[in-house]
Write a protein that holds these residues in place. Structure first.
Motif, mmCIF file in Angstrom:
data_model
loop_
_atom_site.group_PDB
_atom_site.id
_atom_site.type_symbol
_atom_site.label_atom_id
_atom_site.label_comp_id
_atom_site.label_asym_id
_atom_site.label_seq_id
_atom_site.Cartn_x
_atom_site.Cartn_y
_atom_site.Cartn_z
ATOM 1 N N MET A 1 -16.033 -21.977 -20.842
ATOM 2 C CA MET A 1 -15.031 -22.023 -19.915
ATOM 3 C C MET A 1 -13.920 -22.972 -20.295
ATOM 4 S SD MET A 1 -15.751 -23.655 -15.922
ATOM 5 C CE MET A 1 -14.604 -24.146 -14.833
ATOM 6 N N LYS A 2 -12.793 -22.489 -19.729
ATOM 7 C CA LYS A 2 -11.441 -23.340 -20.020
ATOM 8 C C LYS A 2 -11.377 -24.327 -18.939
ATOM 9 C CE LYS A 2 -8.869 -21.256 -23.214
ATOM 10 N NZ LYS A 2 -8.598 -19.912 -23.784
ATOM 11 N N ASP A 3 -10.773 -25.711 -18.882
ATOM 12 C CA ASP A 3 -10.482 -26.430 -18.128
ATOM 13 C C ASP A 3 -9.073 -26.156 -17.782
ATOM 14 O OD1 ASP A 3 -8.798 -27.618 -19.885
ATOM 15 O OD2 ASP A 3 -9.850 -29.564 -19.957
ATOM 16 N N HIS A 4 -8.160 -27.031 -16.893
ATOM 17 C CA HIS A 4 -7.128 -26.795 -16.224
ATOM 18 C C HIS A 4 -6.099 -26.735 -17.343
ATOM 19 C CE1 HIS A 4 -7.495 -26.356 -12.036
ATOM 20 N NE2 HIS A 4 -8.025 -27.488 -11.838
ATOM 21 N N PHE A 5 -6.328 -27.620 -18.416
ATOM 22 C CA PHE A 5 -5.302 -27.760 -19.607
ATOM 23 C C PHE A 5 -5.389 -26.813 -20.653
ATOM 24 C CE2 PHE A 5 -6.083 -31.509 -16.996
ATOM 25 C CZ PHE A 5 -4.745 -31.803 -16.423
ATOM 26 N N GLY A 6 -6.240 -25.925 -20.495
ATOM 27 C CA GLY A 6 -6.384 -24.604 -21.534
ATOM 28 C C GLY A 6 -7.481 -24.992 -22.454
ATOM 29 N N LYS A 55 -24.294 -21.007 -19.187
ATOM 30 C CA LYS A 55 -23.528 -20.118 -18.065
ATOM 31 C C LYS A 55 -21.890 -20.300 -17.841
ATOM 32 C CE LYS A 55 -27.263 -18.736 -15.112
ATOM 33 N NZ LYS A 55 -27.713 -19.155 -13.683
ATOM 34 N N VAL A 56 -21.588 -21.745 -18.133
ATOM 35 C CA VAL A 56 -20.361 -22.149 -18.125
ATOM 36 C C VAL A 56 -19.585 -22.355 -19.432
ATOM 37 C CG1 VAL A 56 -20.522 -23.196 -15.766
ATOM 38 C CG2 VAL A 56 -20.444 -24.661 -17.798
ATOM 39 N N GLY A 57 -20.357 -22.025 -20.511
ATOM 40 C CA GLY A 57 -19.855 -21.746 -21.947
ATOM 41 C C GLY A 57 -20.306 -23.059 -22.768
ATOM 42 N N ILE A 58 -20.974 -23.700 -22.446
ATOM 43 C CA ILE A 58 -21.601 -24.915 -23.076
ATOM 44 C C ILE A 58 -22.648 -24.196 -24.299
ATOM 45 C CG2 ILE A 58 -22.893 -26.960 -23.426
ATOM 46 C CD1 ILE A 58 -20.091 -27.609 -21.891
ATOM 47 N N LYS A 59 -22.384 -24.400 -25.487
ATOM 48 C CA LYS A 59 -23.108 -23.711 -26.749
ATOM 49 C C LYS A 59 -23.607 -24.891 -27.608
ATOM 50 C CE LYS A 59 -20.170 -19.991 -27.539
ATOM 51 N NZ LYS A 59 -18.862 -20.031 -26.820
ATOM 52 N N ALA A 290 -21.632 -27.581 -10.053
ATOM 53 C CA ALA A 290 -21.396 -29.036 -10.291
ATOM 54 C C ALA A 290 -20.805 -28.942 -11.760
ATOM 55 C CB ALA A 290 -22.599 -29.598 -10.289
ATOM 56 N N LEU A 291 -21.379 -28.078 -12.661
ATOM 57 C CA LEU A 291 -20.894 -28.068 -14.007
ATOM 58 C C LEU A 291 -19.298 -27.414 -14.137
ATOM 59 C CD1 LEU A 291 -24.232 -27.098 -15.358
ATOM 60 C CD2 LEU A 291 -22.946 -28.740 -16.262
ATOM 61 N N ARG A 292 -18.977 -26.509 -13.254
ATOM 62 C CA ARG A 292 -17.819 -25.792 -13.091
ATOM 63 C C ARG A 292 -16.857 -26.990 -12.434
ATOM 64 N NH1 ARG A 292 -17.780 -20.799 -14.517
ATOM 65 N NH2 ARG A 292 -19.499 -19.645 -14.412
ATOM 66 N N GLN A 293 -17.288 -27.540 -11.387
ATOM 67 C CA GLN A 293 -16.448 -28.711 -10.796
ATOM 68 C C GLN A 293 -16.004 -29.669 -11.907
ATOM 69 O OE1 GLN A 293 -18.406 -30.599 -7.434
ATOM 70 N NE2 GLN A 293 -16.660 -32.100 -7.563
ATOM 71 N N ALA A 294 -17.039 -30.297 -12.587
ATOM 72 C CA ALA A 294 -16.740 -31.266 -13.777
ATOM 73 C C ALA A 294 -15.785 -30.865 -14.808
ATOM 74 C CB ALA A 294 -18.279 -31.736 -14.533
#
Ligand code: SAM
Ligand code: SF4
Length: 321
Positions: A1-6, A55-59, A290-294
């Protein structure tokens, strides 16, 4: 998943203990309070976090500590995480003191690469820096890890007044052995505030004078911010993690979790989300949220250059580096 800054966030550092069998001057303060075992996440809880993290993209996962191998069943955790679908790599960072005896078990559980901290090639200075006469054990572990076919990266923090002149011997070790030696600029977290480090740019300039043919590698090695150079005639590489003087926050790809389940968006700030509470008292979906929020709350950059703005008060030993 990308954060706010891409930035693509695909890497998580997981500490599994606050305990350590060394006392490195820049990491472990005197009289640190140890956390009771029941406050630490169990391996089953860590696996649940990793399953949601995928699920949020951590590999990619790095197991750290304290010293991860003081939790003697740490190899089992490597195997448990390796078997989660979607995880591409699990590695570990260790001081190497106990590593040799754990290598067969780590290999059996799918470990392919290891980071070993080594700040000097001098046994007496090693004892002065770490409080323990363990240099020979660490060197034995490094050679055993190479013999076992692991990719080995060595991490060095240079401190003014202690080991700032050790770089030449450490770099020469990478000439003679297929290891990547990486110089990490000391960060002003915990005991790191008490010491002055060496700027990696200064070090690169010194190295270029000694090895004029050294060349920056175009491709990164691994998941981190290290910039690598190769030097003709060397079996290994030399890397630089320039957290202060080569701020690389625009490429940050990581989140961190402490051994007690505190999920940290950024090393520099005290803000964290309590995953242990979610794991023990709430629904599983809350973990993914919570992971998405972090990730969403990752700041644009650290503020190590303005120390009064650093809000993280924990020591590096509790964060895991
Ligand atoms: N015990 C293991 C080890 O020594 O590799 C894992 C934990 S240790 C906290 C992880 C890494 O953080 C080590 O390579 C250590 O040198 C580095 N480290 C500790 N304090 C630091 C600081 N203030 N600045 C930069 N690196 C630091
Ligand atoms: Fe222990 Fe690693 Fe910190 Fe040294 S750097 S005190 S080995 S946790």
């Amino acid at each position: 998943m990308k954060d706010h800054f891409g930035r693509e966030i695909n890497y998580m550092r997981i500490s599994i203990t606050d305990k350590c069998n060394l006392r490195c001057k820049y990491c472990m303060p005197e009289g640190i309070e140890l956390v009771p075992m029941t406050d630490l996440l169990t391996f089953e809880e860590i696996v649940k976090v990793c399953e949601q993290a995928v699920k949020v993209g951590i590999k990619n996962i790095k197991i750290t500590g304290g010293e991860p191998l003081v939790r003697r069943d740490a190899p089992k955790l490597i195997g448990m995480i390796n078997s989660i679908s979607g995880i591409e790599s699990v590695s570990m960072t260790t001081n190497g003191v106990l590593l040799k005896q754990f290598l067969p078990d780590l290999k059996r559980n799918g470990l392919k690469s290891i980071n070993i901290s080594l700040d000097t090639m001098d046994p007496t200075l090693y004892q002065k820096l770490t409080g323990k006469d363990a240099f020979t054990q660490v060197m034995d572990s490094i050679f055993a890890a190479l013999d076992a076919g692991l990719r080995v990266k060595l991490n060095t923090v240079l401190l003014q007044g202690y080991n700032e002149n050790e770089w030449g011997k450490l770099v020469d070790f990478a000439r003679r052995n297929p290891v990547a030696i990486r110089f990490i600029e000391i960060m002003p977290i915990g005991q790191g505030k008490v010491f002055s480090g060496i700027s990696n740019q200064e070090l690169i300039d010194c190295l270029k004078r000694r090895y004029p043919e050294m060349k920056r590698n175009p491709a990164p090695l691994g998941n981190g911010p290290a910039i690598y150079y190769s030097i003709p005639g060397f079996q290994g590489d030399v890397g630089f993690i320039s957290a202060l003087h080569g701020k690389f926050c625009d490429q940050c790809n990581r989140i961190r979790m402490s051994a007690q389940g505190e999920l940290k968006p950024c090393l520099c700030y005290g803000k964290s989300i309590d995953l242990r509470d979610i794991l023990r008292h709430k629904e599983e979906i809350e973990l993914e949220n919570a992971l998405r929020q972090a990730i969403a709350e990752k700041p644009q950059a650290h503020c190590f250059e303005r120390q009064d703005e650093i809000t993280e008060e924990k020591k590096m030993i509790s964060i895991g580096g």
